[in-house]
Design a protein around this motif. Structure first.
Motif, PDB file in Angstrom:
ATOM      1  N   LEU A  46       4.575   1.644   7.476  1.00 15.00           N
ATOM      2  CA  LEU A  46       4.182   2.776   6.623  1.00 15.00           C
ATOM      3  C   LEU A  46       4.980   2.761   5.326  1.00 15.00           C
ATOM      4  O   LEU A  46       4.436   2.893   4.232  1.00 15.00           O
ATOM      5  CB  LEU A  46       4.424   4.102   7.350  1.00 15.00           C
ATOM      6  CG  LEU A  46       3.671   4.383   8.649  1.00 15.00           C
ATOM      7  CD1 LEU A  46       4.147   5.706   9.239  1.00 15.00           C
ATOM      8  CD2 LEU A  46       2.172   4.430   8.415  1.00 15.00           C
ATOM      9  N   VAL A  47       6.283   2.586   5.482  1.00 14.63           N
ATOM     10  CA  VAL A  47       7.182   2.594   4.326  1.00 14.63           C
ATOM     11  C   VAL A  47       6.857   1.448   3.380  1.00 14.63           C
ATOM     12  O   VAL A  47       6.783   1.625   2.153  1.00 14.63           O
ATOM     13  CB  VAL A  47       8.646   2.521   4.810  1.00 14.63           C
ATOM     14  CG1 VAL A  47       9.587   2.348   3.624  1.00 14.63           C
ATOM     15  CG2 VAL A  47       9.015   3.771   5.606  1.00 14.63           C
ATOM     16  N   SER A  48       6.638   0.280   3.932  1.00 12.80           N
ATOM     17  CA  SER A  48       6.354  -0.889   3.103  1.00 12.80           C
ATOM     18  C   SER A  48       5.067  -0.728   2.317  1.00 12.80           C
ATOM     19  O   SER A  48       4.993  -1.092   1.130  1.00 12.80           O
ATOM     20  CB  SER A  48       6.265  -2.144   3.979  1.00 12.80           C
ATOM     21  OG  SER A  48       7.511  -2.429   4.578  1.00 12.80           O
ATOM     22  N   HIS A  49       4.049  -0.172   2.953  1.00 18.69           N
ATOM     23  CA  HIS A  49       2.777   0.003   2.249  1.00 18.69           C
ATOM     24  C   HIS A  49       2.933   0.954   1.068  1.00 18.69           C
ATOM     25  O   HIS A  49       2.364   0.721   0.000  1.00 18.69           O
ATOM     26  CB  HIS A  49       1.704   0.532   3.204  1.00 18.69           C
ATOM     27  CG  HIS A  49       0.402   0.799   2.516  1.00 18.69           C
ATOM     28  ND1 HIS A  49      -0.453  -0.203   2.125  1.00 18.69           N
ATOM     29  CD2 HIS A  49      -0.176   1.963   2.098  1.00 18.69           C
ATOM     30  CE1 HIS A  49      -1.504   0.309   1.515  1.00 18.69           C
ATOM     31  NE2 HIS A  49      -1.363   1.626   1.493  1.00 18.69           N
ATOM     32  N   ILE A  50       3.695   2.022   1.259  1.00 15.15           N
ATOM     33  CA  ILE A  50       3.883   2.980   0.167  1.00 15.15           C
ATOM     34  C   ILE A  50       4.621   2.318  -1.000  1.00 15.15           C
ATOM     35  O   ILE A  50       4.263   2.529  -2.165  1.00 15.15           O
ATOM     36  CB  ILE A  50       4.622   4.231   0.682  1.00 15.15           C
ATOM     37  CG1 ILE A  50       3.688   5.029   1.598  1.00 15.15           C
ATOM     38  CG2 ILE A  50       5.116   5.096  -0.472  1.00 15.15           C
ATOM     39  CD1 ILE A  50       4.355   6.142   2.366  1.00 15.15           C
ATOM     40  N   ASP A  51       5.621   1.506  -0.701  1.00 13.20           N
ATOM     41  CA  ASP A  51       6.318   0.787  -1.770  1.00 13.20           C
ATOM     42  C   ASP A  51       5.369  -0.165  -2.502  1.00 13.20           C
ATOM     43  O   ASP A  51       5.361  -0.230  -3.737  1.00 13.20           O
ATOM     44  CB  ASP A  51       7.492  -0.001  -1.194  1.00 13.20           C
ATOM     45  CG  ASP A  51       8.696   0.877  -0.883  1.00 13.20           C
ATOM     46  OD1 ASP A  51       8.868   1.911  -1.555  1.00 13.20           O
ATOM     47  OD2 ASP A  51       9.466   0.532   0.039  1.00 13.20           O
ATOM     48  N   GLN A  52       4.573  -0.898  -1.744  1.00 16.85           N
ATOM     49  CA  GLN A  52       3.684  -1.897  -2.337  1.00 16.85           C
ATOM     50  C   GLN A  52       2.594  -1.270  -3.192  1.00 16.85           C
ATOM     51  O   GLN A  52       2.178  -1.850  -4.200  1.00 16.85           O
ATOM     52  CB  GLN A  52       3.060  -2.751  -1.232  1.00 16.85           C
ATOM     53  CG  GLN A  52       4.058  -3.638  -0.504  1.00 16.85           C
ATOM     54  CD  GLN A  52       3.527  -4.172   0.811  1.00 16.85           C
ATOM     55  OE1 GLN A  52       2.344  -4.009   1.130  1.00 16.85           O
ATOM     56  NE2 GLN A  52       4.397  -4.822   1.581  1.00 16.85           N
ATOM     57  N   SER A  53       2.128  -0.089  -2.787  1.00 11.00           N
ATOM     58  CA  SER A  53       1.008   0.547  -3.485  1.00 11.00           C
ATOM     59  C   SER A  53       1.451   1.573  -4.520  1.00 11.00           C
ATOM     60  O   SER A  53       0.612   2.241  -5.129  1.00 11.00           O
ATOM     61  CB  SER A  53       0.075   1.219  -2.474  1.00 11.00           C
ATOM     62  OG  SER A  53       0.761   2.226  -1.747  1.00 11.00           O
ATOM     63  N   ASN A  54       2.758   1.683  -4.753  1.00 11.51           N
ATOM     64  CA  ASN A  54       3.243   2.701  -5.681  1.00 11.51           C
ATOM     65  C   ASN A  54       2.718   2.532  -7.105  1.00 11.51           C
ATOM     66  O   ASN A  54       2.412   3.532  -7.769  1.00 11.51           O
ATOM     67  CB  ASN A  54       4.772   2.733  -5.689  1.00 11.51           C
ATOM     68  CG  ASN A  54       5.325   3.935  -6.425  1.00 11.51           C
ATOM     69  OD1 ASN A  54       4.977   5.070  -6.114  1.00 11.51           O
ATOM     70  ND2 ASN A  54       6.160   3.697  -7.411  1.00 11.51           N
ATOM     71  N   PRO A  55       2.580   1.320  -7.643  1.00 14.73           N
ATOM     72  CA  PRO A  55       2.000   1.199  -8.992  1.00 14.73           C
ATOM     73  C   PRO A  55       0.603   1.790  -9.105  1.00 14.73           C
ATOM     74  O   PRO A  55       0.269   2.447 -10.102  1.00 14.73           O
ATOM     75  CB  PRO A  55       1.985  -0.316  -9.233  1.00 14.73           C
ATOM     76  CG  PRO A  55       3.090  -0.840  -8.380  1.00 14.73           C
ATOM     77  CD  PRO A  55       3.061   0.010  -7.144  1.00 14.73           C
ATOM     78  N   GLN A  56      -0.221   1.585  -8.068  1.00 10.33           N
ATOM     79  CA  GLN A  56      -1.565   2.168  -8.080  1.00 10.33           C
ATOM     80  C   GLN A  56      -1.505   3.698  -7.983  1.00 10.33           C
ATOM     81  O   GLN A  56      -2.291   4.406  -8.615  1.00 10.33           O
ATOM     82  CB  GLN A  56      -2.404   1.611  -6.915  1.00 10.33           C
ATOM     83  CG  GLN A  56      -2.764   0.143  -7.057  1.00 10.33           C
ATOM     84  CD  GLN A  56      -1.639  -0.804  -6.640  1.00 10.33           C
ATOM     85  OE1 GLN A  56      -0.635  -0.382  -6.065  1.00 10.33           O
ATOM     86  NE2 GLN A  56      -1.812  -2.087  -6.949  1.00 10.33           N
ATOM     87  N   ALA A  57      -0.536   4.202  -7.213  1.00 12.19           N
ATOM     88  CA  ALA A  57      -0.377   5.655  -7.095  1.00 12.19           C
ATOM     89  C   ALA A  57       0.029   6.266  -8.435  1.00 12.19           C
ATOM     90  O   ALA A  57      -0.484   7.327  -8.834  1.00 12.19           O
ATOM     91  CB  ALA A  57       0.670   5.981  -6.032  1.00 12.19           C
TER      92      ALA A  57
END
Length: 433
Positions: free
Chosen positions: A31-42
């Motif tokens: 969960l944590v890794s996905h949020i880090d990876q997708s932060n630019p899109q967020a």
């Protein structure tokens, strides 16, 4: 059918004990890794919605923000729609839901509107530095809306969301509620009657070290006073008495002297008008008066609000206010009416248990402990309409920022992934209690 409140509270208390000092599991780490990876899109999505004016009365703009977000929910397998607010003279609400059957029923609360209407000079997202940006509603609360999405996206990516029970409501009138409230807040109340737990993603007091286990309600009041008109030379005579303005002053001073000792209570007279004639327009919050210095005032109107931490406190204070109004100076009379408003979200053991779980998630993420914010430091919010129906609720899980409701409103961009991680981990653990 009554909700199994005791069972849920017991289970979550047990969960809090089990997760204390726990390391992240492999699934939680995903969960944590996905949020880090997708932060630019967020961040890009945050900038996009901040740049859409969605002042409460800009109905088209509010719906445009919803139109951007609805496909994001649909990509997660959720049913999403925009419900018209025509019945209560507002744009409407975004509602997204998924019913998979596992875990408690979770209600996630945001809002689409801001205080900045199209005529505001504050219209665009502006990057200040690597960690900070300005923008209308960036913290209050478009950042919170993106945090909701990011947390759900992480759960979806991990294969957890499909069998969860989640409803998201992003209202279109949090900053200026439509009337009647029975219609404008119906979607929230209906969802709360379904839900077990409410999570509010307002920005609270802007401090990531705090969250809300209680919020004070806000109820309007209107005081009307009558006196005997006469030449000013006759004031205080038996047949004339004190006049309306003196009586209004007596009442307000008595409110101040007799009510301000109430803990966590505030009461504010926001507008006062008096004279021979008074015209008041409550819709536009304006009015006009006519009077002369040599005429005893016949009428006075005062409007304000009360902010109380519990329904019991609110009712007690209203009774005291009515008693003060009833005393009356000679040849005067007064009446006070209380309007609709935001109910209090009182502190409860369930709310404190939920905060404990959220705080433990934060600590396990290396973000430190989260404590309850002082209710004096947080205004009313939509979560309050759900508090009486759910087993537990907390608020203030949104994006950190400062200077909300002003043209200097800023958001802490690095809080976006941090808050999303906390929310995702909390919901994951609630599911697997």
């Amino acid at each position: 059918m009554m909700k199994p409140t005791t069972l849920i509270a017991f289970a979550l208390s047990a969960l809090l004990s089990q997760t204390a000092q726990a390391d992240l599991t492999a699934s939680e780490s995903k969960l944590v890794s996905h949020i880090d990876q997708s932060n630019p899109q967020a961040l890009a999505l945050l900038e996009q919605v901040v740049n859409i004016n969605s002042g409460t009365m800009n109905f088209a703009g509010v719906k445009q923000v919803a139109d951007v977000l609805i496909p994001e929910f649909e990509k997660l397998g959720m049913q999403a729609r925009f419900d018209s607010g025509e019945a209560f003279n507002r744009a409407g609400h975004l509602i997204a839901e998924i019913h998979g059957g596992k875990g408690p029923k979770l209600l996630l609360i945001g809002h689409l509107d801001t205080v900045f209407e199209p005529d505001s000079p504050f219209q665009r997202f502006e990057r200040i530095d690597e960690h900070t940006a300005k923008g209308p509603g960036i913290a209050d609360m478009k950042g919170g809306n993106i945090i909701i999405l990011q947390a759900l996206k992480a759960l979806h990516k991990a294969g957890e969301l499909a069998d969860m029970n989640v409803m998201v409501i992003m209202t279109g009138d949090e900053e200026l509620s439509g009337r009647p409230l029975s219609l404008s807040k119906k979607a929230l109340v209906d969802a709360a009657e379904w839900a077990d737990i409410s999570l509010g993603f307002e920005n609270g007091d802007g401090n990531p070290k705090t969250a809300n286990v209680s919020r004070r309600g806000s109820v309007d009041w209107s005081l009307k006073v009558k006196g005997v008109p006469s030449h000013s030379s006759q004031i205080f005579q038996d047949r004339v008495g004190a006049g309306a303005i003196y009586e209004a002053a007596r009442i307000l001073n008595s409110f101040y002297e007799e009510l301000r000792s109430e803990d966590l209570l505030t009461f504010n007279p926001g507008r006062i008008m008096g004279g021979t004639t008074v015209k008041h327009d409550p819709v536009s919050n304006s009015g006009s008066t006519f009077g002369k210095n040599n005429v005893v005032a016949e009428s006075a109107i005062v409007t304000g609000d009360i902010r109380a931490v519990s329904l019991e406190q609110l009712q007690r204070v209203q009774q005291k206010m009515c008693a003060i109004v009833a005393r009356s100076l000679p040849q005067t009379s007064g009446s006070i009416e209380f309007g609709d408003g935001y109910p209090p979200m009182g502190p409860s053991d369930g709310n404190r248990t939920l905060l404990g779980l959220y705080s433990q998630a934060s600590e396990d993420l290396g973000q430190g402990k989260v404590e309850a914010v002082n209710p004096l430091n947080a205004g009313a919010a939509d979560v309050s309409f759900t508090a009486a129906f759910v087993d537990m609720a907390i608020d203030g899980l949104g994006m950190s920022g400062t200077a909300g409701h002003t043209v200097d409103e800023t958001g802490q961009l690095d809080s976006l992934p941090k808050q999303a991680k906390r929310a995702a981990l909390l919901m994951y653990r609630l599911k697997h209690q």
